[in-house]
Design an enzyme around this catalytic site. Structure first.
Site, PDB file in Angstrom:
ATOM      1  N   HIS A 101      22.612  23.407  15.562  1.00 35.50           N
ATOM      2  CA  HIS A 101      21.512  23.184  16.497  1.00 35.50           C
ATOM      3  C   HIS A 101      20.267  23.753  15.817  1.00 35.50           C
ATOM      4  CE1 HIS A 101      24.948  23.593  19.309  1.00 35.50           C
ATOM      5  NE2 HIS A 101      24.281  22.818  20.135  1.00 35.50           N
ATOM      6  N   ASP A 104      20.086  27.518  16.268  1.00 36.74           N
ATOM      7  CA  ASP A 104      21.003  28.493  15.662  1.00 36.74           C
ATOM      8  C   ASP A 104      20.778  28.597  14.161  1.00 36.74           C
ATOM      9  OD1 ASP A 104      23.021  26.280  14.893  1.00 36.74           O
ATOM     10  OD2 ASP A 104      23.237  26.267  17.055  1.00 36.74           O
TER      11      ASP A 104
HETATM   12  C1  XUL Z   1      28.911  22.523  24.411  1.00 41.39           C
HETATM   13  C2  XUL Z   1      29.121  21.816  23.128  1.00 41.39           C
HETATM   14  C3  XUL Z   1      27.942  21.794  22.211  1.00 41.39           C
HETATM   15  C4  XUL Z   1      27.755  20.505  21.495  1.00 41.39           C
HETATM   16  C5  XUL Z   1      26.505  20.433  20.672  1.00 41.39           C
HETATM   17  O1  XUL Z   1      30.028  22.583  25.206  1.00 41.39           O
HETATM   18  O2  XUL Z   1      30.184  21.337  22.866  1.00 41.39           O
HETATM   19  O3  XUL Z   1      28.079  22.842  21.308  1.00 41.39           O
HETATM   20  O4  XUL Z   1      28.829  20.225  20.662  1.00 41.39           O
HETATM   21  O5  XUL Z   1      25.363  20.724  21.397  1.00 41.39           O
END
Ligand code: XUL
Ligand code: CO
Length: 437
Positions: A101, A104
């Protein structure tokens, strides 16, 4: 400097009889399975947020994971150290990919502009590391759920100002993914859902979400990003109800809003089970629609009703998942991303290796078993036999559109009762067990 000096580079494959906890038993990257290497079949990725940024908190307890790379004078220095640790980790495990993300891999700043600068700074360093190691980006995504501004949703926020903020953030995250040659870009709904219908215009929120996704498609075209867009279904958590609740709901949403051609699905095991489905079910629903693009490989806990994001160690789950993936000819640009975290009490850095080695071995083992089941056809022969009447005259005539309720009523009057046939479930379960060795 090394963050993981106790682990050999690369982690060796010692075969199924090895008792070395820091060696693979089944995963051998270059081993050919049906003419394709294990690495190319499985396309494993590490999840930046859990593995390098996960604190080990839970709703009752504070952080238990003290990672040496998560300390430093400034947030950017910490981000740089984390990047070093991440590439060392991925390289030692022989993983080909990572996923992140925006928030992060790089810290959120005081302003939008500062957040963008932070991301650009780290992305430039990541590009250098990718070039030096050959490690690639499976997908990027944006965190549209942690910051308080997104408390009521991002694309589905009642406030157009928040929608615009999310758009600006995703514009930057797609650009970063593109700069790193990312092969996909993921949209997980985050807070795109509702807590109560008393304050929610459900139709408007879904319309806004669709508009947001169309804007993303337009932006990707404008910069020449050709990676696959993926939607990741999840039924609840953080919101009570999320719009992308399961594979079937996502497919219906994409179809309704003319987005079907631009999106595939990223199916996560623990999200499928939260939706009351098996992992295999949601993979199969996505695959049947030709829209299974990638997988978040993890598992939940039968006794806990939330998203525990545990590392996948269940061999049945892996076999059934690999059956779906092999039968559709692989994941294309997708892969198996370990969206998973060690338990709060597993706080040593070596636990991260145990977790990934076990998960990679589980899927490598599952791949071998699924391929043997496909080669020797004990399941496919039974399925072919079970549906064989559709190849006969009546079945073919129905499928060709030559029959009506009237003609079928007449056919039944002439031919009478159908002959019952066992579904052989127990036999098939036993057969699967004979392949698990
Ligand atoms: C949340 C989840 C996230 C997604 C990416 O449950 O799975 O980490 O994979 O945003
Ligand atoms: Co996920």
């Amino acid at each position: 400097m090394s963050y993981f000096p106790e682990v050999q580079d690369p982690v060796p494959c010692e075969g199924p009889d090895s008792r070395n906890p820091l060696a693979f038993k089944y995963y051998n990257a270059s081993q050919l399975v049906a003419g394709k290497s294990m690495a190319d079949h499985l396309r494993f990725a590490v999840a930046y947020w859990h593995t390098f940024k996960g604190p080990g908190t839970d709703i009752f307890g504070s952080a238990t994971f003290e990672r040496p790379w998560n300390t430093g004078a400034t947030p950017l220095e910490i981000a740089e150290k984390t990047l070093d640790a991440a590439f060392e980790f991925v390289h030692k495990l022989g993983l080909q990919y990572y996923c992140f993300h925006d928030r992060d891999i790089a810290p959120e700043g005081e302003t939008f502009a500062e957040s963008c600068d932070n991301l650009d700074h780290i992305i430039a360093l990541a590009a250098e590391k990718q070039a030096a190691t050959g490690i690639k980006l499976l997908w990027g995504t944006a965190n549209l759920f942690s910051n308080p501004r997104y408390a009521h949703g991002a694309a589905t926020s009642p406030d157009a100002h928040v929608f615009a903020y999310a758009a600006g953030q995703v514009q930057h995250a797609i650009a970063a993914t593109h700069r790193l040659g990312g092969e996909n870009y993921v949209f997980w709904g985050g807070r795109e859902g509702y807590e109560t219908l008393l304050n929610t215009d459900l139709k408007a929120e879904q319309d806004h979400l669709a508009r947001f996704l169309h804007l993303a498609v337009d932006y990707a075209k404008s910069i020449g990003f050709t990676g696959q867009f993926l939607i990741e279904p999840k039924p609840c958590e953080p919101m009570k109800h999320q719009y992308d609740s399961d594979a079937a709901a996502c497919l219906n949403f994409l179809r309704s809003y003319d987005l079907m051609d631009q999106f595939k699905l990223n199916i996560e095991c623990n999200h499928a089970t939260l939706a009351g489905h098996t992992f295999q079910h949601d993979l199969s629903v996505a695959s049947a629609a030709g829209r299974l693009g990638s997988v978040d490989a993890n598992r939940g806990d039968m006794l806990l009703g939330w998203d525990t994001d545990q590392f996948p160690t269940d061999i049945y789950d892996a076999v059934y998942a690999m059956l779906v993936i092999l039968r559709q000819g692989g994941l294309g640009s997708g892969g198996l991303n370990f969206d998973a975290k060690p338990r709060r009490g597993s706080f040593d850095t070596v636990d991260l290796f145990h977790a990934h080695i076990g998960a990679m071995d589980t899927f490598a083992h599952g791949l071998l078993i699924a391929q043997a089941l496909i080669d020797e056809r004990p399941l496919d022969d039974e399925i072919d036999e079970r549906y064989s009447s559709w190849n006969d005259e009546l079945g073919q005539s129905i499928l060709a559109g030559n029959e009506s309720f009237d003609s079928l009523e007449a056919w039944i009057r002439e031919h009478g009762e159908a002959t019952p046939r066992s579904g052989r479930q127990e036999l098939l379960e036993n057969i699967v067990n004979t392949y698990i060795r």
